[in-house]
Scaffold this active site. Sequence first.
Site, PDB file in Angstrom:
ATOM      1  N   THR A  40       1.309  -1.682  -0.399  1.00 29.15           N
ATOM      2  CA  THR A  40       0.098  -0.085   0.283  1.00 29.15           C
ATOM      3  C   THR A  40       0.812   1.353  -0.201  1.00 29.15           C
ATOM      4  O   THR A  40       0.756   2.336  -0.894  1.00 29.15           O
ATOM      5  CB  THR A  40      -0.841  -0.096   1.034  1.00 29.15           C
ATOM      6  OG1 THR A  40      -1.302  -1.337   0.944  1.00 29.15           O
ATOM      7  CG2 THR A  40      -2.195   0.821   1.230  1.00 29.15           C
ATOM      8  N   HIS A  43       2.007   1.818  -3.955  1.00 36.97           N
ATOM      9  CA  HIS A  43       0.760   2.767  -4.700  1.00 36.97           C
ATOM     10  C   HIS A  43       0.740   3.827  -4.540  1.00 36.97           C
ATOM     11  O   HIS A  43       0.881   4.546  -5.029  1.00 36.97           O
ATOM     12  CB  HIS A  43      -0.364   2.052  -3.800  1.00 36.97           C
ATOM     13  CG  HIS A  43      -0.258   0.218  -4.395  1.00 36.97           C
ATOM     14  ND1 HIS A  43       0.601   0.184  -5.312  1.00 36.97           N
ATOM     15  CD2 HIS A  43      -1.544  -0.232  -3.778  1.00 36.97           C
ATOM     16  CE1 HIS A  43      -0.269  -0.683  -5.574  1.00 36.97           C
ATOM     17  NE2 HIS A  43      -0.845  -2.135  -4.741  1.00 36.97           N
TER      18      HIS A  43
END
Length: 342
Positions: A40, A43
């Site tokens: 995450t 990202h």
Amino acid sequence: MKAILKKERNVGFVIENVPIPTIGDDEILVKVEVASICGTDVHIYDWNEWAQNRINPPLIVGHEFAGVVVEKGSEVKRINVGDFVSAETHIYCNHCDMCLMNHREVCRNLKILGVDTNGAFAEYVKIPERVAWVNPKEIPHKFASIQEPLGNAVDTVLSEDISGKTVLVTGAGPIGLLAIGVARVFGATKIIASDLSNYHLEIAKRMGADVVVNPKETNLREVVLNETHGLGVDVSLEMSGAKSALSDALKLTKFLGRVSLLGLFDNGVEINLTDDVIFKKLRIYGITGRRIFETWQIVSDLLRSRRLDVSPVITHEFKLEEVEKGIELMKSHQSGKILLYP
């Protein structure tokens, strides 16, 4: 304090000195000892479509960590200054229907640490008392910092009993690697790991995979059928979020088998529900987060008892300021779990 921020709506992070958080009555302040990088975080760094639609800079990123409580609010009862803690990163409301039915991992008002609120890539982080998990002191800090993703692995593996089962793990990134170790500890009889990175597959062997396959080099279908007497595996754990891996997982799971899905897909996927799921009577589980706090207890006991050795998965350790080096390594698929030290 020193912190890693997503400061602007573009690619990259910045390192800045920011004020130490001021806690509320129901919050604790934790001195971060070690944090770990998650996909995450990558990202958010890359500023992909998901991040653009979810993240509101400026934001201190990071959500996987372990540290020591240095201050607590006036209403905090369970946690004490000096406790060694990690955090359930799903900050639940505790009053919606899902929370009331003890499914807080899918709280309807969910906020995620380091995504919706300031996170742990900093010298200090504040969290609500209700999401704090007190770690046994005998668990090394670096192992305690990866309990959150280890909880993902545990729930994926144990969505049904795994003992005596043949297992296919598609995607041997850090959580897939942890899942291999968990499956081995809980009695899987044969574990086949599939990944496009030979680096990851070498770690998979160390975590307990019996057979490793790079689908770019070897026909995965042939290997799985050969290893399972032509029947397919009892259980597939899809950890990659790759459409081709999902197809493999469904096709290579035997009739009456189970598929657990943790990998996140960028867009919609097309599957043959009739032939690959319905006619085979497959059971499919979607996994998100961890059961709060049942899974944490399992994870804690695994680490404290040393039944599960997660050390092969931790491949690099950097200073907090070297976060970009860690992210580039993750993107190159030449790492396992990467730790950061403030």
